[in-house]
Enzyme design. Structure first.
Site, PDB file in Angstrom:
ATOM      1  N   ARG A  32      45.262  58.554  -2.662  1.00 35.78           N
ATOM      2  CA  ARG A  32      43.854  58.235  -2.953  1.00 35.78           C
ATOM      3  C   ARG A  32      43.679  56.796  -3.440  1.00 35.78           C
ATOM      4  O   ARG A  32      42.679  56.156  -3.111  1.00 35.78           O
ATOM      5  CB  ARG A  32      43.301  59.205  -3.988  1.00 35.78           C
ATOM      6  CG  ARG A  32      43.089  60.575  -3.388  1.00 35.78           C
ATOM      7  CD  ARG A  32      42.617  61.547  -4.401  1.00 35.78           C
ATOM      8  NE  ARG A  32      42.234  62.788  -3.750  1.00 35.78           N
ATOM      9  CZ  ARG A  32      42.016  63.910  -4.382  1.00 35.78           C
ATOM     10  NH1 ARG A  32      42.136  63.981  -5.688  1.00 35.78           N
ATOM     11  NH2 ARG A  32      41.671  64.995  -3.724  1.00 35.78           N
ATOM     12  N   LYS A  87      39.434  83.968   4.168  1.00 40.77           N
ATOM     13  CA  LYS A  87      38.211  84.734   3.971  1.00 40.77           C
ATOM     14  C   LYS A  87      37.032  84.300   4.824  1.00 40.77           C
ATOM     15  O   LYS A  87      36.743  83.112   4.923  1.00 40.77           O
ATOM     16  CB  LYS A  87      37.793  84.631   2.507  1.00 40.77           C
ATOM     17  CG  LYS A  87      38.743  85.352   1.600  1.00 40.77           C
ATOM     18  CD  LYS A  87      38.222  85.318   0.183  1.00 40.77           C
ATOM     19  CE  LYS A  87      39.091  86.143  -0.726  1.00 40.77           C
ATOM     20  NZ  LYS A  87      38.871  85.786  -2.114  1.00 40.77           N
ATOM     21  N   GLY A 106      36.082  70.034  -0.371  1.00 39.88           N
ATOM     22  CA  GLY A 106      34.787  70.690  -0.557  1.00 39.88           C
ATOM     23  C   GLY A 106      33.629  69.886   0.019  1.00 39.88           C
ATOM     24  O   GLY A 106      32.698  70.449   0.589  1.00 39.88           O
ATOM     25  N   GLY A 139      42.512  71.432   2.800  1.00 38.51           N
ATOM     26  CA  GLY A 139      43.843  71.239   2.227  1.00 38.51           C
ATOM     27  C   GLY A 139      44.990  71.761   3.059  1.00 38.51           C
ATOM     28  O   GLY A 139      45.967  71.056   3.311  1.00 38.51           O
TER      29      GLY A 139
HETATM   30  P1  AMP Z   1      41.445  79.445   2.734  1.00 37.64           P
HETATM   31  O1  AMP Z   1      41.735  78.994   1.341  1.00 37.64           O
HETATM   32  O2  AMP Z   1      40.363  80.477   2.829  1.00 37.64           O
HETATM   33  O3  AMP Z   1      41.277  78.309   3.705  1.00 37.64           O
HETATM   34  O4  AMP Z   1      42.736  80.243   3.194  1.00 37.64           O
HETATM   35  C1  AMP Z   1      44.006  79.678   3.239  1.00 37.64           C
HETATM   36  C2  AMP Z   1      44.998  80.786   3.090  1.00 37.64           C
HETATM   37  O5  AMP Z   1      44.823  81.728   4.129  1.00 37.64           O
HETATM   38  C3  AMP Z   1      46.434  80.339   3.185  1.00 37.64           C
HETATM   39  O6  AMP Z   1      47.011  80.453   1.916  1.00 37.64           O
HETATM   40  C4  AMP Z   1      47.057  81.325   4.172  1.00 37.64           C
HETATM   41  O7  AMP Z   1      48.285  81.850   3.739  1.00 37.64           O
HETATM   42  C5  AMP Z   1      46.033  82.416   4.239  1.00 37.64           C
HETATM   43  N1  AMP Z   1      46.129  83.175   5.494  1.00 37.64           N
HETATM   44  C6  AMP Z   1      46.103  82.709   6.744  1.00 37.64           C
HETATM   45  N2  AMP Z   1      46.288  83.709   7.624  1.00 37.64           N
HETATM   46  C7  AMP Z   1      46.415  84.843   6.924  1.00 37.64           C
HETATM   47  C8  AMP Z   1      46.618  86.207   7.275  1.00 37.64           C
HETATM   48  N3  AMP Z   1      46.724  86.571   8.540  1.00 37.64           N
HETATM   49  N4  AMP Z   1      46.706  87.101   6.284  1.00 37.64           N
HETATM   50  C9  AMP Z   1      46.595  86.725   4.992  1.00 37.64           C
HETATM   51  N5  AMP Z   1      46.399  85.455   4.592  1.00 37.64           N
HETATM   52  C10 AMP Z   1      46.296  84.526   5.556  1.00 37.64           C
END
Ligand code: AMP
Length: 417
Positions: A35, A218, A398, A375
């Site tokens: 940064r 999610k 974000g 990230g």
């Molecule tokens: P996010 O913070 O919502 O962008 O999610 C990132 C996280 O999603 C990472 O830590 C991944 O390990 C998790 N992830 C990706 N694919 C899967 C999956 N099939 N099942 C569970 N977690 C997942």
């Protein structure tokens, strides 16, 4: 609107909001200087244009004055990367004298803005059970004090530059409010300019076909993005844990895979909107499944809509990657946000790392515009050494997500409006 390239800095003091929120180790040494490094071109532009610089930033989330969050820890790194000594003001509200006597060519850095609650404009130290009345009063008080805070910062300079994209989605004193003191002398720094241009190349004036790859755990945290992108893209590739909510919504058996039952209606709404707009949605065709959430779990590939009980989809299969590869190969613009598998576990990282490689390939081979943000996707691209092989890696986190959601970011609006 002023731009950093066209503005005449000769004899002017520029106050620059930088993002020097860098990680420090136990000895307070900077462990990742990305940064600071990224802000150097903006600082140098002012200096070489005949101006002087006042730097302001936050570091961490202090609750008041906390030595461990002092920006004095990073002075050595700024000096090293800038190639000159800098001055430091230990209280960002007491910089009047130092800023006043600053000579052209000099750089003054102010202490952590967040040592003052006025920076964020949020009251501190309120009891958890404080009444609404007390909370309201405290908020009004900090908002009133914030006006003086902003005015004081503004008094240090003749022009304002915002180069902290990571906090552009916050209407803080230094990222937005201060701009009103510089109606004709405010502009973006190079980082902000680069980020905005890159995202606009995807959402405002993209070359079609446009493909968005959205992954992560999610649906709930990506709804707004999915809903906005469905109006902008031609193809939407959905991977990661969130794909299973879409599969279940369509009647698939997903075993013990991640699923948000309360998002099933949302998923169906997005599928319907895509259909109506002629946007193609690509969900995985098969999944690499595990019998527990563990790198050493037993593994098998299952069709995406018939995963046995007790098994969970952890990554996408080669067959899926092949389908997606064809889509990416024929796209002219690609946005990627979120891993398509549990890439932190080496046995389930293949899908995410393959996407990183494909994006680097199509950028180099076909001249596709590829934007990587968030990230985990950024980490995957860096892990593979592809950061310079894709078109743009967003550091915004974000802020980037909110911009993709179609929101107006206060830090951007304060400059452009
Ligand atoms: P996010 O913070 O919502 O962008 O999610 C990132 C996280 O999603 C990472 O830590 C991944 O390990 C998790 N992830 C990706 N694919 C899967 C999956 N099939 N099942 C569970 N977690 C997942």
């Amino acid at each position: 609107m002023q731009t950093i390239d066209s503005y005449n800095f000769a004899g002017k003091k520029a106050i620059i909001r930088v993002d020097f929120n860098v990680p420090l180790d136990k000895e307070f040494r900077v462990t990742d200087d990305t940064r600071i490094r990224a802000a150097i071109p903006t600082i140098k532009r002012v200096l070489s244009g005949g101006g002087a610089v006042v730097l302001m930033s936050h570091l961490g989330r202090p609750k008041g004055v906390e030595e461990k969050y002092s920006l004095n820890h990073i002075i050595y790194k700024v000096e090293e990367l800038l190639g000159q000594k800098i001055l430091f003001c230990t209280d960002c509200m007491k910089g009047g004298e130092m800023a006043g006597s600053l000579k052209m060519g000099e750089v003054l850095m102010l202490e952590n803005l967040r040592f003052y609650a006025e920076e964020e404009g949020k009251p501190r130290g309120l009891a958890e059970d404080a009444s609404d009345e007390v909370k309201k009063e405290a908020k009004a008080k900090v908002k009133a004090e914030q006006k003086e805070f902003v005015k004081q910062l503004a008094s240090y300079a003749d022009c304002y530059i915002n180069d902290a994209f990571g906090t552009a989605h916050r209407a803080h004193a230094s990222t937005a409010l201060i701009a009103e003191y510089f109606p004709n002398d405010k502009m973006f720094g190079y980082i902000m300019e680069g980020e905005i241009k890159a995202i606009d190349k995807v959402v405002k004036e993209p070359q079609h076909p446009v493909t968005a790859i959205i992954g992560g755990s999610k649906v709930s945290s990506k709804i707004a993005i999915l809903e906005n992108l469905v109006n902008k893209v031609d193809n939407m590739i959905i991977g990661g844990g969130m794909a299973f909510t879409f599969i279940k919504a369509q009647g698939g058996k997903i075993g013990a895979s991640l699923c948000e039952d309360d998002q099933i209606e949302v998923a169906l709404g997005i599928i319907a909107a895509a259909k109506q707009k002629g946007v193609k949605i690509y969900l995985p065709t098969d999944a690499l499944c595990a019998d527990k959430f563990d790198n050493e779990a037993n593994r098998q590939i299952c069709p995406i809509d018939s995963i046995p009980d007790g098994w969970m989809g952890m990554d996408v299969s080669d067959a899926t990657l092949k389908v997606w590869d064809n889509v990416l190969e024929s796209s002219k613009t690609i946005l990627w946000n979120g891993p398509v598998g549990v890439f932190e576990m080496p046995n389930f990282a293949n899908g995410t790392l393959t996407i990183a490689k494909t994006l680097a390939d199509v950028t180099q081979r076909n001249g596709t515009f590829t934007l990587v943000g968030g990230g985990d996707s950024v980490a995957a691209v860096n892990q593979m050494g592809y950061a310079s092989k894709v078109s743009y890696v967003s550091t915004g986190g974000g802020a980037m997500l909110e911009y993709l959601e179609g929101k107006t970011l206060p830090g951007i609006a304060a400059i452009t409006q």
